[in-house]
Design an enzyme around this catalytic site. Structure first.
Site, PDB file in Angstrom:
ATOM      1  CE  LYS A 278      -3.944  -1.914   2.677  1.00 45.20           C
ATOM      2  NZ  LYS A 278      -4.851  -1.607   1.550  1.00 45.20           N
ATOM      3  NE  ARG A 352     -10.853  -9.749  -1.915  1.00 43.94           N
ATOM      4  CZ  ARG A 352     -11.033  -8.915  -2.758  1.00 43.94           C
ATOM      5  NH1 ARG A 352     -11.625  -9.288  -3.835  1.00 43.94           N
ATOM      6  NH2 ARG A 352     -11.082  -7.561  -2.532  1.00 43.94           N
TER       7      ARG A 352
HETATM    8  N1  BES Z   1      -8.083  -3.831   4.308  1.00 38.83           N
HETATM    9  C1  BES Z   1      -8.333  -3.343   3.317  1.00 38.83           C
HETATM   10  C2  BES Z   1      -9.570  -2.606   3.049  1.00 38.83           C
HETATM   11  C3  BES Z   1      -9.506  -1.423   3.785  1.00 38.83           C
HETATM   12  C4  BES Z   1      -9.159  -0.218   2.968  1.00 38.83           C
HETATM   13  C5  BES Z   1     -10.250  -1.115   4.921  1.00 38.83           C
HETATM   14  C6  BES Z   1      -9.511   1.187   3.545  1.00 38.83           C
HETATM   15  C7  BES Z   1     -10.211   0.076   5.448  1.00 38.83           C
HETATM   16  C8  BES Z   1      -9.854   0.934   4.828  1.00 38.83           C
HETATM   17  C9  BES Z   1      -8.303  -4.655   2.419  1.00 38.83           C
HETATM   18  O1  BES Z   1      -7.474  -5.793   2.655  1.00 38.83           O
HETATM   19  C10 BES Z   1      -7.689  -4.138   1.113  1.00 38.83           C
HETATM   20  O2  BES Z   1      -6.768  -3.690   0.855  1.00 38.83           O
HETATM   21  N2  BES Z   1      -8.618  -4.306  -0.134  1.00 38.83           N
HETATM   22  C11 BES Z   1      -8.141  -3.702  -1.494  1.00 38.83           C
HETATM   23  C12 BES Z   1      -8.640  -4.827  -2.460  1.00 38.83           C
HETATM   24  C13 BES Z   1      -8.088  -4.859  -3.934  1.00 38.83           C
HETATM   25  C14 BES Z   1      -6.776  -4.995  -3.697  1.00 38.83           C
HETATM   26  C15 BES Z   1      -8.765  -5.688  -4.957  1.00 38.83           C
HETATM   27  C16 BES Z   1      -8.794  -2.677  -1.807  1.00 38.83           C
HETATM   28  O3  BES Z   1     -10.261  -2.284  -1.560  1.00 38.83           O
HETATM   29  O4  BES Z   1      -8.134  -1.812  -2.349  1.00 38.83           O
HETATM   30 MN    MN Z   2      -5.476  -5.316   1.951  1.00 33.40          MN
END
Ligand code: BES
Ligand code: MN
Ligand code: ZN
Length: 513
Positions: A278, A352
């Site tokens: 990230k 997931r």
């Molecule tokens: N934990 C994150 C989702 C999240 C983002 C929660 C911001 C709270 C605040 C999750 O694991 C994630 O990174 N999801 C990605 C999925 C994508 C890579 C398909 C997302 O939502 O960008």
């Molecule tokens: Mn994530």
């Protein structure tokens, strides 16, 4: 905070401050509500003067403090807005605004006049519950790591419900006080930073809870997860020196024929994104990526404390998602507990992958009548619904109805989102596995994540709550949020699902009274 209920009328209670709700004037010429006449006299008419001058309007979030001409007691009037629009949530917020306003004013005891919050639509028991929520949650703060104690101590509160309160009021108070105690306990765990809240530490907390609250707790460590074939959770945790844990908690329910409800939580103790790392900005928020699993802890504690009727199985999928030489990578294919293989296209879509094993484990070993998962699953949830509303995706309309009712009662907002074969197809369109963990298109991220999870629920009635937005507050929007939410973890889902469990009657059966 110290909180109690007294059967007396508010006027008969001695406290440093009396807290009373105030309705908004219906017309500019409206008279001061008659219920305030006596209080007004005790201030020498200061309240009615302020009302006439328009300095006091009863608008929401308005707080005006008066002093009595004799005796030390202050009067805090908190605006409730128009009477016709009144509901339990407005009481919750006003109660929190009031207690916060009194903190640091040298007030050590506050008395809420519960009857000043009652209308035809909000009865006395409901008002009391909401005052308990607002007062306790509104005075919550996570101070574990503050070396100096805050210099604005929160007053203790009494809720005056007299004269002659109905019997049900005391029971409502006791139940809600126990429940919000669980919520603050849950917030304390969800707020722990990732250097403290490792998967093993969460397992320790679960075990302690099991001992203190008579819950059966089973912790599956990395060795056991290997034996069971939980390749999803193991892959997610493989980059961290803190190995994953699948934590299972069991509350037996009331009676041999109690239905089984499984609650499954995403417990990523820190989500850096892994190899698909990230950006740095706000990455610290990802310590809250365990919020779903921690809520499961709270829900199991509440199930015991409130003695709900269903048997409740809690499953926490705990792992830390870090990049390293041992981390899982984009392109990896992993075999999960159910046998379904996952093609990992993005290591940041880890929730997931971790939940695939947890859901399949719950479905296979407990055959629940319903499964509900809580997960800070997608940024797309926050884009779609913001940071106050959870996304609901479910394969069962009855479950959706029950959750909607629990949501209305608790003020924990949810909104149902659709799931279609199109989203399922997008998830199945993997080149090298049965499903892929990312569709690699900026399309319906919340729904494709849900479609992925659905693959692992073995056709059980299932509801998914994506709590990415409402799980925690941030400085950007906190001042617009209800005063019963403080900095950090909200423990979203604990009040919602506790209410759901309290009201749960198996489909086709009617509640005996
Ligand atoms: N934990 C994150 C989702 C999240 C983002 C929660 C911001 C709270 C605040 C999750 O694991 C994630 O990174 N999801 C990605 C999925 C994508 C890579 C398909 C997302 O939502 O960008
Ligand atoms: Mn994530
Ligand atoms: Zn995550």
């Amino acid at each position: 905070m110290r909180l109690s209920l007294v059967p007396d009328a508010a006027a008969a209670v001695t406290a440093d401050a009396l807290v009373s709700g105030l309705w908004e004037a219906e017309t500019p010429q409206s008279l001061l509500p008659r219920s305030l006449a006596e209080i007004d006299r005790s201030t020498g008419g200061a309240i009615s003067a302020a009302w006439r001058n328009g300095e006091l309007k009863g608008r929401r979030k308005e707080i005006v403090v008066f002093h009595r001409t004799s005796g030390g007691s202050r009067i805090l009037l908190v605006g409730l807005g128009p009477r016709a629009a009144h509901d339990a949530e407005r009481v919750r917020r006003a109660a929190a605004e009031a207690i916060r306003a009194l903190a640091g004013r040298g007030v050590t005891t506050a008395a809420y006049d519960a009857r000043s919050f009652v209308t035809g639509r909000v009865d006395l028991s409901t008002a009391v519950r909401s005052i308990v929520d607002g007062a306790v949650l509104g005075s919550y703060g996570f101070t574990k790591f503050k070396s100096k104690v805050p210099d604005a101590p929160v007053p203790s509160a009494v809720i005056a419900v007299g004269p002659k309160p109905p019997k049900a009021v005391a029971a409502a108070f006791a139940e809600e006080e126990a429940l919000v105690g669980v919520v603050t306990w849950t917030r304390d765990i969800a707020n722990l930073p990732s250097n403290e809240a490792t998967p093993a530490r969460l397992a320790d907390i679960a075990r302690e809870l099991g001992k203190s609250h008579e819950l059966k707790v089973t912790v599956l460590d990395e060795k056991r997860l290997e034996e069971l074939g939980c390749g999803g959770l193991l892959a997610v945790g493989s980059g961290s020196s803190h190995p994953p844990r699948l934590i299972v908690l069991e509350y037996p329910g009331q009676g041999a024929s109690a239905p089984t409800i499984a609650v499954v939580g995403k417990g990523i103790t820190f989500d850096s994104g892994g190899i698909s790392i990230k950006p740095a900005a706000q990455m610290s928020h990802m310590k809250f990526d365990k919020s779903g699993a921690v809520a499961v802890l709270g829900i199991l504690r509440a199930a015991r404390v409130l003695r709900v009727r269903p048997r409740v199985i809690g499953v926490m999928a705990c792992a830390e998602n870090l990049p390293s030489g041992t981390a899982y990578r984009p392109g990896d294919v992993v075999r999960t507990y159910s046998g379904t293989t996952i093609e990992v296209l993005n290591t940041d879509a880890e929730g997931r992958v971790a939940l695939s094993d947890a859901l399949a484990y719950a479905a296979k070993n407990y055959s629940p009548s319903a499964m509900i998962d809580l997960a800070t699953l997608t940024g797309a949830e926050t884009v779609a619904l913001g940071d106050t509303i959870a996304g609901l995706v479910t394969n069962d309309d009855g479950l959706a109805d029950r959750l909607r009712r629990a949501s209305a009662a608790t003020g924990e907002a949810i909104w149902r989102m659709p799931l279609t074969d199109y989203h399922r197809e997008l998830v199945r369109a993997a080149d090298f596995g049965d499903v892929r963990n990312s569709i690699e298109l900026p399309l319906a991220g919340m729904l494709t994540a849900a479609a992925f999870l659905e693959t692992f629920v073995a056709d059980r009635p299932w509801a998914h709550l994506d709590i990415a937005g409402p799980a925690y507050t941030t400085v950007a929007t906190r001042k617009y949020q209800p005063a019963y939410l403080n900095a950090g973890a909200v423990a979203f889902g604990v009040r919602l699902l506790s209410r759901f469990l309290l009201d749960y009657v198996p489909p086709g059966r009617t509640r005996r009274r």
